[in-house]
Write an enzyme that holds these catalytic residues in place. Structure first.
Site, PDB file in Angstrom:
ATOM      1  N   LYS A 109       0.898  -1.131   0.050  1.00 20.10           N
ATOM      2  CA  LYS A 109      -0.054  -0.175  -0.056  1.00 20.10           C
ATOM      3  C   LYS A 109       0.745   1.247  -0.010  1.00 20.10           C
ATOM      4  O   LYS A 109       2.037   1.172   0.608  1.00 20.10           O
ATOM      5  CB  LYS A 109      -0.796   0.008   1.282  1.00 20.10           C
ATOM      6  CG  LYS A 109      -1.996   0.835   0.929  1.00 20.10           C
ATOM      7  CD  LYS A 109      -3.239  -0.020   0.285  1.00 20.10           C
ATOM      8  CE  LYS A 109      -4.319   0.788   0.428  1.00 20.10           C
ATOM      9  NZ  LYS A 109      -5.553  -0.250   0.095  1.00 20.10           N
TER      10      LYS A 109
HETATM   11  N1  GLU Z   1      -7.162  -0.022  -3.362  1.00 22.59           N
HETATM   12  C1  GLU Z   1      -8.007  -0.913  -3.512  1.00 22.59           C
HETATM   13  C2  GLU Z   1      -8.006  -2.012  -2.348  1.00 22.59           C
HETATM   14  O1  GLU Z   1      -7.913  -1.668  -1.380  1.00 22.59           O
HETATM   15  C3  GLU Z   1      -7.530  -1.780  -4.774  1.00 22.59           C
HETATM   16  C4  GLU Z   1      -5.992  -2.240  -4.827  1.00 22.59           C
HETATM   17  C5  GLU Z   1      -5.525  -2.894  -6.251  1.00 22.59           C
HETATM   18  O2  GLU Z   1      -6.434  -2.722  -7.157  1.00 22.59           O
HETATM   19  O3  GLU Z   1      -4.454  -2.971  -6.339  1.00 22.59           O
HETATM   20  O4  GLU Z   1      -8.059  -3.291  -2.561  1.00 22.59           O
END
Ligand code: GLU
Length: 419
Positions: free
Chosen positions: A109
């Protein structure tokens, strides 16, 4: 900053959820320590010129929790409260989410502590390009693939992709997902998280014998996840009685006209003042008389102060980490059921995976194919978690975690520890 924000640690919640799950597994304690620890954490401080000519410093993060099952995958968040503790938790949640969906990814993240609504488009572009440059030692199509999260969108992904591509001298679509369609985004990606919330929430409603026409739904958050989930649940035949965004909420006991509300938001930028609705606040959205509650905003929203007043029978977690441990305990004790975040909101990263595969192959799928595969993977994952929770008599989150953690453990054991 409120008292709640000061004492809340997303990482504490992520670790407590992990520890609750491993109590049902037989894991060596050295391995537990390994799984609890992020692989790498990058903090960058970087300058951006504002439109008024002044230079301002910003702080951003990219955390890789695990690389064991493949390249790391996870979004980038722009929000004033972004901090290392939060990004670390969100990265760990991505590891379990990706493993639960059996995607060939580890978890990551990223984020920048900034309110994107306070920046002009040019400031946002310069901030994004500089941040992309400064984390480019971590991101790549083979190594770590960002995507949108709270406060970011396809345009931000396009700037990241372009910045990376310029530095490498060739266009590299697969370095991010959630891109605009014009540069290799996938059909269905924008709606995927909200669709996945609906697939898993309605699957759970079926198990609990809840008929759509008798089901009232409240949705906290009306962004990319909440607005699509509200619309899809409405299409499914449920009554959406309460909806909120950062400005406040709207309520109608007979059900809100969701297409009308979507048009109102497109026009005014907020749900409030929607004709035919009563004004409520954020807390009243969570405690509204309803059967299904979909928190689709930020983590830590459902804590021990609000949980006793929540009336829903089912919580479908569109957000990552919307419940604190204390909040969840109160609800579980009341018999409330959950579709946990790592299952409920996994539709987004699942279609991100499809987008990444399409990008690597330069071969693009029809929307129907994307949605058919998404529906199948979400339904299978839901059944798997449901069965584990029934067989072991454990709650759905703990069941989801045990499946996910076991997959990561299997990969650690197959690969071995270097040297
Ligand atoms: N931000 C989204 C999540 O928390 C998508 C992450 C992604 O598509 O890599 O799952």
């Amino acid at each position: 900053m409120s008292a709640m924000k000061r004492r809340y640690s997303a990482s504490d919640v992520a670790l407590a959820q992990f520890e609750r799950a491993i109590a049902h597994m037989d894991l060596d304690e050295d391995l537990v320590a390994y799984l609890e620890t992020p692989k790498r954490e990058l903090i960058v401080h970087f300058p951006v010129y504002m439109d008024d000519g002044r230079m301002k410093m910003f702080t951003g993060y990219r955390v890789h929790h695990s690389t064991v099952r493949g390249p790391t995958k996870g979004g980038i968040r722009y929000h004033p409260d972004v901090n290392l503790d939060e990004v670390r938790a969100l990265a760990m949640w991505m590891t379990w989410k990706n493993a639960l969906m059996n995607l060939p990814y580890g978890g990551a993240k990223g984020g920048v502590a900034v309110d994107p609504n306070q920046l002009s488009r040019n400031e946002l572009r310069r901030l994004t390009r500089r941040f992309a440059n400064d984390i480019s030692l971590l991101i790549s199509p083979e190594g770590d693939i960002p995507a949108p999260d709270v406060g970011t969108n396809p345009q931000v992904m396009a700037w990241i992709m372009d910045t990376y591509s310029v530095a490498h001298g060739y266009t590299t679509p697969a370095v991010v997902t959630g891109k605009p369609l014009s540069i290799g985004g996938s059909l269905g990606r924008a709606e995927a998280t909200g669709i996945g919330v609906t697939i898993t929430a309605t699957a759970m409603m079926k198990k609990l014998d809840m008929k759509p026409e008798d089901t009232r739904v409240a949705v906290q958050g009306f962004g990319n996840v909440g607005s699509v989930a509200a619309h899809k649940m409405w299409e499914h035949g449920c009554k959406i009685v309460a909806v909120s965004d950062v400005n406040g909420g709207v309520y109608n006991a007979n059900g809100l006209d969701i297409p009308g509300l979507l048009a109102h938001v497109a026009e005014t930028g907020t749900v409030i003042d929607f004709p035919g609705s009563d004004r409520i606040d954020n807390r009243e959205t969570l405690t509204a008389p309803c059967d299904v509650l979909i928190p689709a905003a930020l983590e830590g929203q459902i804590d021990e102060r609000v949980a006793p007043d929540i009336r829903a029978r089912l919580i479908a977690e569109g957000a990552n980490g919307p419940c604190t441990m204390e909040g969840e305990r109160i609800l579980l004790d009341k018999g409330v059921r959950f579709v946990p975040d790592i299952l409920c909101n996994a539709g987004g990263v699942t279609v991100s995976y499809f987008e990444w595969v399409q990008g690597l192959q330069s071969f693009f799928w029809a929307e129907g194919e994307v949605l058919e595969r998404l529906t199948r993977l979400m339904a299978e994952a839901f059944e798997h978690v449901w069965r584990a929770s029934q067989d072991k008599n454990i709650d759905m989150r703990t069941a989801a975690y045990t499946i996910a953690i076991q997959r990561v453990v299997d990969a650690v054991e197959a690969r071995g520890i270097y040297p």
